[in-house]
Motif scaffolding. Structure first.
Motif, PDB file in Angstrom:
ATOM      1  N   LYS A 167       0.836  -1.203   0.000  1.00  0.00           N
ATOM      2  CA  LYS A 167       0.000   0.000   0.000  1.00  0.00           C
ATOM      3  C   LYS A 167       0.871   1.254   0.000  1.00  0.00           C
ATOM      4  N   PRO A 168       0.531   2.249  -0.832  1.00  0.00           N
ATOM      5  CA  PRO A 168       1.302   3.500  -0.840  1.00  0.00           C
ATOM      6  C   PRO A 168       1.015   4.365   0.383  1.00  0.00           C
ATOM      7  N   ALA A 169      -0.188   4.200   0.952  1.00  0.00           N
ATOM      8  CA  ALA A 169      -0.573   4.989   2.121  1.00  0.00           C
ATOM      9  C   ALA A 169      -1.687   4.262   2.860  1.00  0.00           C
ATOM     10  N   LYS A 190       8.554  -2.616   6.352  1.00  0.00           N
ATOM     11  CA  LYS A 190       8.102  -1.654   5.325  1.00  0.00           C
ATOM     12  C   LYS A 190       7.360  -0.511   6.029  1.00  0.00           C
ATOM     13  N   ILE A 248       4.871   2.710   5.840  1.00  0.00           N
ATOM     14  CA  ILE A 248       3.744   3.181   5.038  1.00  0.00           C
ATOM     15  C   ILE A 248       3.268   4.511   5.620  1.00  0.00           C
ATOM     16  N   SER A 249       3.235   5.542   4.786  1.00  0.00           N
ATOM     17  CA  SER A 249       2.758   6.843   5.241  1.00  0.00           C
ATOM     18  C   SER A 249       1.267   6.790   5.540  1.00  0.00           C
TER      19      SER A 249
END
Length: 289
Positions: free
Chosen positions: A178-180, A251, A253-254
């Motif tokens: 997931k990007p965010a 990882k 994630i923002s």
């Protein structure tokens, strides 16, 4: 009234009784009792209720204790200041730093400080923000790093760093691509968080509470390496400062919108600060990023 009597009373209150205070002070219990009785006779009030199994302060005792703490702090500050004038000490800075910043942000700063001031001793106490605040208030620490959110009115503060808080998962976790992530999504995941009292956890839970969300905390610790290892094993989501996520098995994630914490250095307003402590605070100001 002598400062010795004040010190005796403070030790009795902090130690929870005459027996432990006498041991700490290195005097006999009868001598301690007599000294406190003389203090009460001189003041004309009863400070300690001796009828209880555990000692309890009277109303007069509570008022005296508050003033006595101030006198003790002024006395210690005066002694340190005079020692500095006489050149009897090289100086020591006692600072509290939360574990994650102590591990990932401050080592380089400490190395720089040591290079500039090799004769000054730096004592670092790692703890949560609440504990650091309490230790500063009691005089056990000169300064500490906490969140700049809702500081008590007895502190002075200065900004140190602003850092992003990110969700952290194992590299093989289904969420890793997931990007965010939203806080709503976070609330549906089993969470591995720092113990209560750590400012990074407080920032996350406060942000969730503002949206009416309740975190599903299934594991908590105040140990950064343990939190990372548990997260790397999978099965849950933790939150860390972005600077702390360095391992390939993790990882970062923002959050959407991004979540930040502003770390500040605090010290007790109007309290005496040694020359060493003042030097360190000025160094931090010059090192701000």
């Amino acid at each position: 009234m002598e400062f010795r009597q004040i010190r005796y009373l403070l030790e009795i209150i902090r130690g929870g009784g005459f027996t432990r205070a006498a041991e700490t002070l290195g005097i006999s219990q009868p001598s301690l009792s007599i000294a406190v009785q003389k203090l009460e006779d001189e003041l004309g009030v009863t400070l300690i209720n001796r009828q209880e199994r555990k000692i309890a302060l009277t109303a007069e005792g509570r008022a005296f204790f508050e003033r006595a703490c101030q006198i003790e702090e002024l006395f210690k500050g005066t002694v340190h200041e005079m020692e500095e004038f006489r050149g009897l000490e090289k100086g020591e800075v006692r600072i509290g730093i939360p574990g994650m910043l102590a591990t990932h942000y401050f080592p380089a700063l400490i190395a720089q400080f040591r290079e500039l001031y090799p004769d000054l001793k730096l004592s670092v106490h790692s703890a949560g923000a609440n504990s650091i605040q309490s230790l500063i208030e009691s005089g056990a620490l000169d300064a500490g790093i906490v969140s700049g959110h809702e500081l008590p009115d007895w502190v002075e503060s200065r900004g140190v760093i602003r850092e992003e808080i990110v969700a952290c998962v194992a590299a093989a976790h289904t969420l890793a691509s997931k990007p965010a992530m939203t806080l709503e999504e976070l609330s549906h995941e089993p969470l591995f968080l720092f113990s209560e009292g750590f400012f990074q956890r407080q920032a996350v839970t406060d942000a969730m509470a503002a949206r009416g969300l309740v975190p599903n905390v299934v594991f908590e610790t105040n140990l950064v390496p343990l939190l990372k290892k548990v997260t790397a094993q999978g099965g849950g989501v933790s939150t860390l400062l972005r600077m702390a996520v360095e391992e390939p098995e993790l990882k970062a994630i923002s959050f959407s919108p991004p979540l930040f914490v502003d770390a500040v250095v605090i010290w007790k307003r109007n309290a005496y600060l040694s020359r060493a402590a003042r030097t360190f605070l000025e160094f931090l100001q010059g090192a701000e990023k």
